[in-house]
Enzyme design. Structure first.
Site, PDB file in Angstrom:
ATOM      1  N   LYS A  37       0.844  -1.192   0.000  1.00 55.37           N
ATOM      2  CA  LYS A  37       0.000   0.000   0.000  1.00 55.37           C
ATOM      3  C   LYS A  37       0.884   1.248   0.000  1.00 55.37           C
ATOM      4  CE  LYS A  37      -3.839   1.936   2.751  1.00 55.37           C
ATOM      5  NZ  LYS A  37      -4.728   1.664   3.904  1.00 55.37           N
TER       6      LYS A  37
ATOM      7  N   MET B 251      -6.485   8.617   3.342  1.00 54.79           N
ATOM      8  CA  MET B 251      -6.772   7.253   3.820  1.00 54.79           C
ATOM      9  C   MET B 251      -7.877   7.226   4.871  1.00 54.79           C
ATOM     10  SD  MET B 251      -3.035   5.396   3.744  1.00 54.79           S
ATOM     11  CE  MET B 251      -2.437   6.139   5.258  1.00 54.79           C
TER      12      MET B 251
ATOM     13  N   SER C 194      -9.237   1.907   2.909  1.00 58.23           N
ATOM     14  CA  SER C 194      -8.311   2.664   2.091  1.00 58.23           C
ATOM     15  C   SER C 194      -7.271   1.824   1.365  1.00 58.23           C
ATOM     16  CB  SER C 194      -7.600   3.705   2.965  1.00 58.23           C
ATOM     17  OG  SER C 194      -6.881   3.084   4.018  1.00 58.23           O
TER      18      SER C 194
ATOM     19  N   GLY D 191     -10.372   1.939  10.065  1.00 54.34           N
ATOM     20  CA  GLY D 191     -11.801   1.741  10.294  1.00 54.34           C
ATOM     21  C   GLY D 191     -12.375   0.688   9.373  1.00 54.34           C
ATOM     22  N   GLY D 192     -11.523  -0.262   8.988  1.00 60.25           N
ATOM     23  CA  GLY D 192     -11.934  -1.296   8.038  1.00 60.25           C
ATOM     24  C   GLY D 192     -11.125  -1.263   6.761  1.00 60.25           C
ATOM     25  N   SER D 193     -10.014  -0.546   6.761  1.00 59.47           N
ATOM     26  CA  SER D 193      -9.286  -0.251   5.520  1.00 59.47           C
ATOM     27  C   SER D 193      -8.595  -1.445   4.883  1.00 59.47           C
ATOM     28  CB  SER D 193      -8.243   0.849   5.773  1.00 59.47           C
ATOM     29  OG  SER D 193      -8.879   2.054   6.110  1.00 59.47           O
TER      30      SER D 193
END
Length: 604
Positions: free
Chosen positions: A148, A197, A223, A245-247
């Site tokens: 990433k 992000m 993200s 938060g769930g990326s």
């Protein structure tokens, strides 16, 4: 969400508030123009990417010339564990494997725009690996992998999708990149992310919009969206993401791959860039994405080495615990179909029911579970923790930048004068309660109590204090203990929940952000959580979606329904959760779910 639409029932007040809003935004725009040099870097960054991808294609061509008879299809079809074994046994050459993934990643990028940079040093690294003795080869010897965007690689930008971060190349590799290379992995590309992000779309003004390869009208999530898209289409076999938060989990769900959010400090975060640092009560962590659970396990085995502790002594030396992962005793599994904050789509709820049935049939025990005080957890603790500074840090990073469409609604709300946020929250309390609460929480930590007068609550927050921030941190810790106590009272080993699915249409994550609660809760709790695809959206799911109302009947609910329409055939996952520091148990649970769903005879 457009504030103008929300204020239609209040024309005079709406006119006043929108005038104030316009003045605030004009001031922000003037400030942005004064600091325009940040956005002036964008065209140069875009040209650098073009050159980098040309270099990538040139390397692929050179490697292809060395092996003119190379057929990449059998290589690309190999699972990671088998590929690693063949590389160790020298049944495949390092050049043939790297060439296959270079070519495939370029093809995927042409379709979905998922790459931000080529790591040209991969060629030199390949040559260095060839000189190693067999006894010196790591677990990931010769495995090409993707990273990433924010992972620091020496000589390359870690942009976070922000113009301010351009032309500031990393002075050295980050800790995890060093560990991966020590284990023989060959990072060869960096992948796209949303601006800052802090979105689960995947678009920024530098590199543009990444699309979901399974449906080009849909987002791959965020993200870590570039990772999800590249892995889904076979352009990478292993990737590293981050999760606030769930990326990691949302792109895994949207793209039909596997991802793991680890506990804070199980993996080093040193050498990973961030737009907003210091979010103590909302943990941002690193974790892998891959095409099966075995790949995640192999990656964790490689990362949890003494090398990581030596490079970052703040991370405990805690090697992968094989005895936990390989244990076969039946599990006590808590489960829920809904978190009570966001109504699940029909396919989300069905995926949990399907998985529960398979687990029961396999001899495991499943126990209903409900999330305690979910509104409080999501609004007061998660949103309040994420924006404890009132968004000041994020806005600072956006100065002089172009605000991406995926971020405009959030940035507009953050830039509102504090008094205006408070007034809007009062107006919207009945018709848009989640939006109203969100406006209140993004004001940042404050001295006013819940019982304070309306007027005192709306005073500007010059009263933000360390004491209030510590109180917020304490509230998170107390909620975590409350959640664990409920877990322990049921004697649970693990927890099964929906994962946010199916993939949203591009542009909708900002309009239906409340639905990320299924994932962001576990960032605030700091629990390991992994995603496993178990089924696909059926025509019946789509028909049932027509009756979807949501729990609040607000714009979030209406937008969620629109976001997931037209998704027949797209992947649907479940989320596997454990208590902190139990990644091995989480992976064991994920493996059980993966095996059972792949072996089922009924249509998924």
């Amino acid at each position: 969400m457009m504030l103008e639409m929300l204020l239609l029932p209040y024309p005079l007040l709406g006119l006043l508030l929108l005038t104030l809003l316009g003045a605030a935004l004009l001031g922000a725009a003037l400030l942005s123009r004064q600091r325009a040099p940040a956005r002036n870097k964008i065209p140069r960054a875009q040209r650098r990417r073009e050159v980098a991808l040309q270099q990538m294609a040139a390397l692929a061509q050179r490697l292809r010339e060395q092996e003119p008879g190379l057929d990449p299809k059998p290589i690309l079809a190999l699972p990671l564990v088998e590929l690693a074994q063949k590389l160790q046994a020298e049944e495949l050459s390092l050049e043939s494997v790297l060439c296959s993934y270079l070519e495939e990643a370029l093809k995927v990028h042409q379709e979905v725009n998922c790459l931000t940079d080529f790591l040209e040093e991969c060629e030199e690294q390949l040559q260095a690996l060839k000189k190693l003795k067999k006894s010196e080869r790591g677990l990931l010897y010769g495995v090409p992998m993707s990273l990433k965007d924010p992972y620091d690689c020496m000589g390359h930008d870690s942009t976070c999708g922000l113009a301010q971060f351009l032309e500031k190349p990393a002075a050295k590799d980050g800790v995890l990149v060093k560990v991966l290379k020590a284990q023989g992995a060959i990072p060869f590309v960096k992948t796209n992310i949303p601006q800052s992000m802090l979105s689960f779309d995947c678009s920024n003004p530098i590199y543009g919009q990444t699309r979901n390869p399974l449906n080009l009208k849909k987002t791959p999530g965020g993200s870590s969206g570039g990772e999800g898209a590249l892995l889904s289409k076979g352009g990478s076999i292993l990737g590293m993401g981050t999760d606030t938060g769930g990326s990691i989990r949302i792109p895994s769900s949207f793209c039909g791959v596997y991802g793991l959010r680890t506990s804070r400090d199980r993996l080093s975060y040193t050498g990973i860039a961030s737009a907003v640092k210091g979010k103590t009560s909302v943990a941002t962590v690193a974790g892998p994405l891959a095409r099966d659970v075995d790949s995640l396990v192999l990656c964790l085995r490689a990362l949890l080495s003494e090398d990581m502790h030596q490079l970052d002594p703040t991370v405990p030396f805690m090697p992968f615990r094989e005895e936990i992962y390989s244990n076969t005793r039946p599990l006590r599994i808590g489960y829920y179909e809904s978190d009570g904050f966001s109504q699940p789509s029909p396919s989300m709820a069905r995926a949990v029911r399907l998985t529960c049935r398979l687990l029961q049939d396999a001899g495991h025990e499943v126990i209903p579970f409900s999330i305690p005080r979910i509104e409080y957890a999501m609004q007061k603790l998660y949103t309040g923790g994420l924006f404890a500074d009132g968004g000041a840090t994020l806005l600072e990073k956006l100065e002089g930048d172009i605000v991406d469409p995926s971020m405009k609604a959030l940035v507009t709300e953050l830039r509102l004068p504090d008094l205006l946020k408070c007034i809007l929250a009062r107006i919207l309390k009945k018709i848009e309660p989640r939006t109203a609460q969100n406006l209140e929480m993004i004001r940042g930590v404050k001295r006013s109590s819940q019982s304070a007068l309306w007027t005192s609550q709306c005073l500007p927050h010059s009263s933000r204090t360390p004491k209030k921030l510590w109180e917020q941190h304490t509230a998170v810790q107390e909620y975590q203990q409350e959640f664990i106590a409920k877990w322990k009272s049921l004697d649970l080993d693990v927890l099964l929940s929906p994962s946010l699915d199916p993939a949203f249409y591009i542009g909708y994550p900002a309009k239906a952000s409340a639905s990320s609660s299924y994932h962001s809760l576990y960032n605030m709790l700091d629990f390991p959580a992994g995603v496993v695809p178990v089924t696909t959206v059926t025509l019946q799911d789509e028909e049932e979606l027509a009756f979807y109302k949501g729990y609040y009947g607000d714009s979030n609910d209406r937008n969620f329904k629109e976001a997931v329409e037209g998704s027949v055939g797209l992947p649907v996952a479940v989320q596997c959760i454990t208590l902190p520091w139990e990644e091995e148990l989480c992976l064991r649970f994920m493996k059980e779910v993966e095996t059972l769903t792949k072996n089922q005879t009924e249509p998924r």
